[in-house]
Each structure stands twice: as C-alpha cells, then as structure tokens.
Design a protein around this motif. Structure first.
Motif, PDB file in Angstrom:
ATOM      1  N   UNK A   1      44.744  43.722  40.507  1.00  0.00           N
ATOM      2  CA  UNK A   1      43.572  42.841  40.464  1.00  0.00           C
ATOM      3  C   UNK A   1      43.252  42.362  41.885  1.00  0.00           C
TER       4      UNK A   1
ATOM      5  N   UNK B   1      37.461  51.666  37.372  1.00  0.00           N
ATOM      6  CA  UNK B   1      36.246  51.198  36.708  1.00  0.00           C
ATOM      7  C   UNK B   1      35.111  52.152  37.023  1.00  0.00           C
TER       8      UNK B   1
ATOM      9  N   UNK C   1      24.959  43.518  41.186  1.00  0.00           N
ATOM     10  CA  UNK C   1      26.362  43.934  41.198  1.00  0.00           C
ATOM     11  C   UNK C   1      27.284  42.718  41.221  1.00  0.00           C
TER      12      UNK C   1
ATOM     13  N   UNK D   1      27.407  41.144  37.858  1.00  0.00           N
ATOM     14  CA  UNK D   1      28.242  41.907  36.933  1.00  0.00           C
ATOM     15  C   UNK D   1      29.723  41.750  37.275  1.00  0.00           C
ATOM     16  N   UNK D   2      30.016  41.665  38.575  1.00  0.00           N
ATOM     17  CA  UNK D   2      31.404  41.421  38.980  1.00  0.00           C
ATOM     18  C   UNK D   2      31.904  40.085  38.450  1.00  0.00           C
TER      19      UNK D   2
ATOM     20  N   UNK E   1      30.781  38.372  35.899  1.00  0.00           N
ATOM     21  CA  UNK E   1      30.959  38.427  34.439  1.00  0.00           C
ATOM     22  C   UNK E   1      32.298  39.084  34.092  1.00  0.00           C
ATOM     23  N   UNK E   2      32.552  40.232  34.707  1.00  0.00           N
ATOM     24  CA  UNK E   2      33.768  40.941  34.339  1.00  0.00           C
ATOM     25  C   UNK E   2      35.005  40.166  34.767  1.00  0.00           C
TER      26      UNK E   2
ATOM     27  N   UNK F   1      35.665  37.503  32.274  1.00  0.00           N
ATOM     28  CA  UNK F   1      36.229  38.077  31.049  1.00  0.00           C
ATOM     29  C   UNK F   1      37.720  38.359  31.224  1.00  0.00           C
ATOM     30  N   UNK F   2      38.075  38.898  32.381  1.00  0.00           N
ATOM     31  CA  UNK F   2      39.497  39.185  32.621  1.00  0.00           C
ATOM     32  C   UNK F   2      40.288  37.875  32.693  1.00  0.00           C
TER      33      UNK F   2
ATOM     34  N   UNK G   1      40.921  36.861  29.276  1.00  0.00           N
ATOM     35  CA  UNK G   1      41.981  37.690  28.708  1.00  0.00           C
ATOM     36  C   UNK G   1      43.353  37.213  29.192  1.00  0.00           C
TER      37      UNK G   1
END
Ligand code: NA
Ligand code: NA
Lengths: 430, 334, 174
Positions: free
Chosen positions: C75, C82, C95, C98-99, C101-102, C105-106, C109
């Motif tokens: 990470x 990806x 971009x 989107x980075x 957001x992801x 999310x991680x 998680x």
C-alpha cells in the motif's frame, strides 16, 4: 430476480465497477465479497476465515520459496553463469531464449505440476535473463506465464489427480500419460508464436554456434546446473516433494552464492530478501482475497448455473464441444482451478461423453481450459505472479499475451477435435 | 489452488450428474434452506448418507426444510468448515464431519472414538452408536460452548495401512516412513508400530507414494480406491486401526431457529440416515474390497489385532487417561 | 494551509520506521518458513534433526502473517496491481478523486479487518487449537488478519493524507 441472482449480480457487478475505478484488484475482490455478504445478511467473519484459508495451502508455499531462490540466484552469480550457458546453446537462434523458456517449462512440469510454481521459479530466473539479452520484459513475461501451463499437463499433475477422482473410475496413470502429447503440442504452438514475434520485433541473434564455447560454459556453470539437478533428482528420486524441493533449492543457491561464487555476503542475502517481499506483497494478498470471492461464487452455485445453462441449448456435437470450452474458459476468468474441476466435472462430463468425448480426453480439455483461466484477467493467479515477478503492469502483460492466447486456443481446438492427441499414448499401455 | 490437506478430503468414483444441482427451484414462501458441507463426493458412503438424510428431511417437512448439500469439499476442508460453523456460522449451517475432527475443538469425548484399536468390529461401533452414551457424545460440542451439536453417528469403514512395499505383517511396517494426518494420536500410533510419521500434505500424497518420499499411508478402503492410491501403493494390510466414525452436525443458531416439531423432524431423519448408513457401508466396503482384489491389489488380513494394540499401548493410555472410565465403557460394549 | 502540512510532515520518519519494522518481520517469517521446511525434509534422513508433525501448520501460519503484512507494505509503495490502462485518457483531477475513493474504501476494509478479524480470532481461539499442537490456540491462525488491518490502516492514512495535501499544495511542490 431471485435473491440468489441478485447476490451474484452484486458480487460480480461491484467487482467490475471497482476495477474500473482503479481499486487495487486485491481489495476490489474483498470489497465486492463484503457487499455480497451484507446483502445476504451473512456474517462478515467469512472474509477473515476465507482470507486465511486461501493462503493456507502447502503447495502454495512453493511460490515464495521459488521466488526467493530466483532472487538469490540473480544476485549471487548463479543466473549469470546460466545466461552465458544459454547464450552458447541457443544464442544463434532468433528468439532462442523464448524457446529455452518454453522447453524448460515442459521439463519443469515433470517436477512441479503447478503453473504458479513454474512461473515463480523459472520466471524469476529466466525473465531477468531474457531482458538482459535484449528481449522486451512484457514479451518475456508473456512467454513465461503461457508456457507454465505445460506444467499442468505434463505429469505429475495435482490437478489431474483431482479431475481423475472427481470424474470417477479413471486411472490417474492413464490420464498422466494422456498429458504428454497435448503439452508438447502446446509447447510447439507457443514456440511458433514466439518465433514469429521474435522475428517481427527483431530480437537478438548472437554469435554463431560454437561447440567449444558451449563446453566451456557448461563447465563454468557446473554449480549452477547442479541446483537444477538437485531439484530434479530429489523429486524424481523420492527424496522430497515438489513443494519441499523449493525450500531445498533456496538453501542450495544460498550455499553456492555465498561460499562458491561469493557473489553475496550474508548481509547481502538479508538485503536482497527485500526484493522477494516486494514481489510477494503483491501476489499473496491477491490469492488470499480471491479465495473469499471464489467461496461466494461456489456457495451461490455459479459454476453449476453456468454449466446447466448449456445442457438444453443444442444437441449439435460441434457446437456443444465449443460451448463446453466456452463455459470452462468463462469460469476460468473468475475462479481458481480446483473448485472449477470439482464442481463442473460432474455436470459437464456426462454432456461430453454424450457427444463422444472420452473422459480422459475431457480431462485434458478441462485442465487446459482452467490453465488458460489462470492467465486471464480479472482473476488469474499466474497472471498476477507473472506481473509481479516480471515487474510488468497487468494490462501491458495481457496485451503482450494476446498472441499466445491465440496459440493456446488453437491447441485447445486441436485437443478438443482430435481425440488421438490425448488418447494415443495411453492406448499403447493398455 | 490446491485442496486443503485432510485425509478425508477424498473425492471418489462415478459421475453423479445430480451432484451439484443448484437450488434453481424457487423455494416456497417460508421454506428454510440449510447449507450442508460435505468434503467427499455424493456417491461415496458418506455422500449417500447425506443424501438419505436430505431426502428424509424434505419428505417429512413437506419441503419446508431444504438441505443444500455442497459436496466434494468445495466449501473447504473439515477444519475450514468447522472454523466457519464455530466462528459465527451463517454461511454453513450443517456438515458431515469425521467424529475426531472435533478433537482440536475441545472434543474430549469425540477423541475417544479415534483411539487406535478401540472398536473390535462394526458391531461394536454400532452398539456404541445406538447406546444411551451416543447422545451424550453428540451433545458435547453444544455443552462445551462450541455452538454446534451432533445429530447422528455413522461410519465410513475401518482405516488400514497401504504401501508400495509388501505388507504381510506388523513387522513389515518397521522403519517405514508413513504419512498420517498431523494429529498427535495418529503420530503416536505410527511411532508405536516402529515406523516414522512423515508430514506430507494430502494433495502431494499420490506423488509422494509414487516417488517414495513416503513408503506408506493409511485411509479407509473406499478412499484408498477413489484416490487412485492402488496405482502407486498396491499392498494393503487390513489392520483396521481406527473406525472412521462420522457424524452430522448443525449449528446451535440453525437448530434454535426451528420449532420443536421441525427439530423432531431432523432427529427422526437422523435416525433414518444412521440406519441407512449402517445398511450400506459394510456392503459397499466389501464390494470395493472385491474390486481391489480383482484388479491385483495384494490384501492381507489381520487375524489377531492384540499385538498391534499392544504396540500402541502407550499412546492409547496417554490419550485416554483423562476419560479412562468413559473409555472403558466404550470398550465394554464389545 | 501549507504550514499545517509542514508540521504534519514531521511524522514521516515515524512512518519510515514502521515500514522498516514490518519489512523486517516479513523477511524473518520468510526465513523461518524456509528453515522449518528444510529441517523437516532433512529430519527424515538424519536422525538427530527433528521432523516434527507441527511443521506444516506452523509454516502455513507464518506464510499467512507474511502475506497480509507485506500487503500493507505494498500500500505504501503503491505497487498493488490495479487497472491503469485508461489513466492517460482521464483528466488528472478525476484520477485524484478516484484515488481518494478507492483509498477510503481500502481504509474501511482495514477497519473491518481489525474489528471483525479480532472478534473472529478471539471467538475461534476460545474454541479450537492447532491440530498438531493441542496446546496452541487457533487464535494465532486468524490473528494475522487484525494485525494486517492495523498495518493497512496506518499506511493507508499516510496515502490519503498525501492525496489531500496534493489538493491544497500546488503541483510540483510535493
Ligand atoms: Na506436471
Ligand atoms: Na516457462
């Protein structure tokens, strides 16, 4: 729409959306499983349980071990000797190293039986060697991963044993014999493919073949070749299993690197372990999280639904044979090999035999299809390992693999429609 | 991906198209579906027992309780399944397991069933399985807080040694490298017999026998045949060290979600499946034995098991010390 | 605004240390795995070297720890696989969104791995043990998940911070 279909849609749909949102695939797989569990009202502990289960497989251990071996060989001087030897052997031939890669996998397949172990071991030695000699990294990695599928067909093959026992009444011995020729045909088609590409990309062609140079290099690389011999003799001679051979190979290459070639000090060894961890950090988590995804696909009966979809579609044997392949290929894109064999075999084998495909031949068809599935996005363990070992971005690797997919599909069609390729050898020993 | 190494993750012969039939039929409004994990294929003795249970449950409940059997170990090995069921369940409600699998989850009583040379013959086991003691054993994982309970017992035949080398008597095992599962009782037994227990994962066992990494292994007869081991280790000695006692378990969560009537249906179906298992297992085993003999496997019978039992005295005593009285009770059911 | 960032940036050395510690652990686990496997093989042929029945289970548990811990390292290095095929057709601003957001999310998680993983490890740990080692709780088999969750969380926070910083600090200044 039934709750089950909705769950499948959420699982696969959200996975693809997240991939396009550029989520790391390892976490997209876990998150889509998470959403599905939430939708179904199931406990999230499944994520924890399946992640651990996904990595807890002893044969998977060969992957980190072989990657370590490759790194140590590369830094300790062993690979150097092997490069010189390979140049003396095949340097005169355009794309010679690609041929070496393809042939090596055929023989290594006789030991490991695992495409992942093959890519981890041969890939971590051969890809740097090829790049060193002027091949593109994406081409080198593509050749490595596609030829690793030979290892599933050349006996011994753990997946063939799974198939034989699932299909019932099939001799593992006969199935093993059936694998040699298809693997050879796969190798030949990959060689033709890589030769064409090598000519097109104008890959290096060294000095003319010289027997004296060859012997000189053979002599110089004695200790390096002994590493290969130890693995071969140890496994074939029953001293250790294929997975264990990987650990022995690490210890041996450490010994040669530190004490004989002296290319590494102990401190240096500890340092280069970082490269191993770099590679493993990408690969193992993918295997862990894909396991959650596969578990949910299984629990939602996806392989069975897919297989049943074709049963009433047509009775034209040629179309049915193509559909059987198609179903296996599609399942291969999203699932791991063993569960596909276990779930799809009992459903698809009766269809196959009804159109005259022998169970042994069908076994080869299943293995090759699942083997191709290991190389396809979005979920393909060998593709991931190749990408990590060869340090090539996944989509670049997929692009470079496109011509080889065609080689594999041609092989697949030959095996599907020419039964003798699979059945001739076993028939001699009946 | 490889299958998780359990000696019980044993796929078997013959194709059953019905094996993985999906739950495509829309369930009735309030029908309950239980996911049932099985590590073996449906056409094995245990698979057939599961199916008998499923059919009886669905028949008695008029289809209001459905059992979704997921065979061939697709939901994981026995330990994976138990970890799922005991750790909060939800994705697996029921499972068929070997009785000794509960040993590593505090199953002190179930452990007694896997002690070598406990059951003299099938009769002896069934005396136990139909006794008043059986329900006590079945309820142990519920009583000790594991969160599952046993419904009924069955068996998949005695486990025997087989090897690439000739096995004519106990003496032939001396010095052999024998692959057993990694549990301490089995390891102690192999040591008692003068052989060395060797760690090889079940997935690599066929190749290990072929190349000689291990000299011998042990399985029930049906698993021996279905995993193609006769091809690489065609000598078997029928020492019957342990009887493969099996049981079907259900999570407390699933059990408590049922009405008393529905629970009675499961109990009733369990009784039926247990009897069914008793009826088929001996015949099935004899049939496999005949097939093996016909295909050229050397099979040596053991007339007197006393010397074997004697050789394993230490591990038997050590493993039963905490429950000596209970163990004696089982022995006395002969 | 940039002043705040300057102050927070002082924490970076701590992150470097955390990275080194996790890397050290991963290397150690890999070495232990290789040594145990070699020992088990050698032990079959050399009588004074042990060939313990616990080797398989211990090796696998070490691999699980290594797998999930090293993933946290990836990470920080941003090396996870990806899909970046279309990146050059997408505007930079998008971009970044989107980075973020992801990465959120991680991060979520990671929190789930900590909470659910800990709960699960405790629960199964109180009920089961290793098959080959009846005295060792199954807790250790699943403990890697919450541990890795913590490592992921730590490194993910840094990544998110860098993203947010890049919104406020002019490009090129990073
Ligand atoms: Na092979
Ligand atoms: Na290769």
């Amino acid at each position: 729409m039934s709750p089950e279909s909705m769950a499948i849609l959420i699982l696969i749909g959200s996975f693809f959306i997240m991939i396009f949102l550029r989520f790391p695939i390892a976490y997209a797989v876990a998150l889509s499983s998470l959403f599905t569990l939430l939708y179904q009202g199931l406990p999230l502990t499944t994520i924890v349980q399946q992640m651990v289960k996904g990595i807890s497989s002893f044969s998977l251990m060969a992957v980190p071990f072989f990657i370590t071996m490759g790194v140590i060989m590369g830094s300790g001087g062993i690979s150097e000797k092997l490069i010189a030897l390979a140049r003396a052997c095949v340097g005169w031939m355009r794309g010679g190293m690609a041929m070496v890669n393809i042939v090596a996998s055929y023989f290594f397949g006789g030991i490991s039986g695992s495409a992942a172990a093959d890519t981890a071991s041969l890939g971590s030695i051969l890809i740097p060697m090829m790049v060193e000699q002027g091949y593109d990294d994406d081409f080198s990695t593509a050749v490595t991963i596609t030829s690793s599928v030979e290892g599933l067909l050349v006996p011994p093959s753990h997946n063939m044993i799974i198939y034989a026992t699932t299909a019932g009444g099939i001799s593992v011995g006969s199935l093993f014999l059936a694998g040699y020729m298809p693997a050879a045909i796969l190798a030949i088609s990959l060689m033709i493919g890589s030769y064409i590409i090598s000519v097109k990309r104008n890959y290096p062609k060294g000095e003319a073949f010289n027997l004296i140079t060859l012997f000189k290099q053979l002599f110089r690389s004695f200790w390096a070749l002994a590493a290969i011999m130890i693995v071969v003799v140890g496994v074939v001679g029953g001293k250790f299993t294929a997975t264990e051979s990987a650990a022995i190979a690490v210890i041996y290459s450490l010994f040669v690197s530190v004490f004989i070639y002296k290319g590494l000090t102990w401190k240096g060894v500890w340092k280069v372990l970082e490269y191993c961890i770099d590679t493993l950090s990408i690969v193992l988590i993918l295997i862990a999280t894909s396991s959650i995804f596969g578990y949910l696909l299984t629990r939602l009966h996806v392989p069975a639904l897919a297989a049943n979809a074709i049963t009433n579609f047509t009775d034209n044997p040629i179309i049915l044979a193509l559909l059987l392949n198609l179903i296996l290929l599609i399942l291969g894109c999203i699932m791991d090999m063993a569960p596909i064999i276990l779930i799809a075999t009992p459903i698809l084998l009766p269809i196959a035999t009804s159109i005259g495909i022998d169970p042994i031949q069908f076994g080869i068809i299943v293995i090759l299809n699942c083997g191709i599935g290991l190389l396809t996005p979005p979920v393909g363990s060998v593709l991931f390992i190749g990408s990590a070992v060869g340090k090539v971005k996944m989509e670049r690797l997929v692009k470079a693999t496109l011509p080889f997919y065609i080689c594999m599909i041609i092989t697949l069609m030959l095996i599907t429609f020419v039964p003798a390729i699979s059945l001739w050898l076993p028939s001699l020993f009946r | 991906g490889a299958k998780t190494p359990t000696p019980e993750a044993a796929p078997a012969p013959e194709v059953t198209p019905a094996a993985t039939e999906p739950a495509a039929v829309e369930p009735a409004a309030e029908a309950i579906t239980f996911v049932f994990a099985e590590v073996n294929p449906l056409d094995t003795i245990v698979g057939q027992t599961d199916s008998a249970f499923k059919e009886k449950v669905e028949e008695l409940s008029n289809g209001m309780i459905k059992i979704d059997i997921q065979p061939s170990g697709v939901l994981g090995s026995e330990n994976d399944v138990l970890d799922t069921m005991l750790g909060g369940g939800g994705t697996i409600d029921m499972s068929r397991i070997s009785a000794f699998a509960l040993t590593s989850y505090g199953g002190e009583k179930s452990k007694l069933l896997s002690i070598p040379y406990t059951f003299a013959n099938r009769e002896h086991f069934w005396n136990f399985a139909t006794s008043d003691l059986a329900p006590v054993f079945l309820l142990e994982p519920h009583e000790n807080g594991s969160g599952v309970r046993g419904l009924f017992y069955g068996e998949e035949g005695f486990r025997h040694f087989f090897s690439a080398k000739p096995l004519n008597s106990m003496a032939d095992l001396k010095g052999l490298k024998i692959r057993v599962s990694n549990d301490p009782v089995m390891n102690g037994m192999v040591e008692g017999l003068g052989a060395s227990p060797t760690v090889v994962s079940f997935g690599e066992l066929y190749s290990a026998l072929q190349t000689g990494v291990v000299d011998a292994a042990e399985q029930p007869i049906a698993n021996y045949k279905s995993n193609a081991f006769p091809e690489v280790a065609p000598n078997m000695i029928l020492d019957g060290h342990t009887l493969g006692a099996i049981q079907v378990i259900i999570t407390d969560e699933a059990w408590d979600s049922l009405t008393a009537d529905q629970q009675a249906i499961l109990t009733e179906a369990g009784k039926y499946a247990s009897e069914f298992n008793r009826k088929i297992s001996e015949d099935a085993e004899n049939k496999v034995l005949e097939e093996l003999k016909a295909s050229g496997v050397t099979i040596v019978d053991v007339q007197d098991k006393a010397p074997w039992q004697d050789a394993c005295k230490d591990i038997i005593e050590k493993s039963t010390a905490d429950n000596a009285e209970l163990y004696q009770q089982i022995l006395d059911m002969k | 605004m940039p002043k705040i960032f300057d102050r927070i940036d002082k924490i970076k050395p701590a992150y470097d240390v955390a990275y080194k510690i996790v890397l050290f652990l991963c290397k150690l686990l890999l070495v232990v795995d290789i040594l145990i496997t070699t020992m088990a093989v050698t032990g079959r042929y050399v009588s004074f070297i042990p060939d313990p029945s616990w080797s398989e289970e211990v090796v696998l548990t070490c691999m699980v720890y290594m797998a999930v811990l090293s993933a946290a390292l990836a990470i920080r290095k941003n090396t996870h696989i990806r899909m970046t095929a279309f990146d050059r057709f997408i505007p930079k601003r998008l971009l970044l969104v989107s980075d973020i957001i992801s990465d959120f999310a991680v991060l979520a998680l990671a929190v789930i791995m900590i909470v659910v993983g800990w709960k699960y490890a405790m629960q199964i740990g109180s009920k089961g043990s290793y098959v080959s080692m009846p005295s060792v709780s199954r807790f250790w088999m699943y403990f890697p998940v919450p541990v890795a969750g913590v490592a992921m969380l730590i490194f993910e926070i840094e990544i998110l911070y860098n993203h947010i910083k890049s919104i406020f600090v002019k490009e090129g200044a990073i």
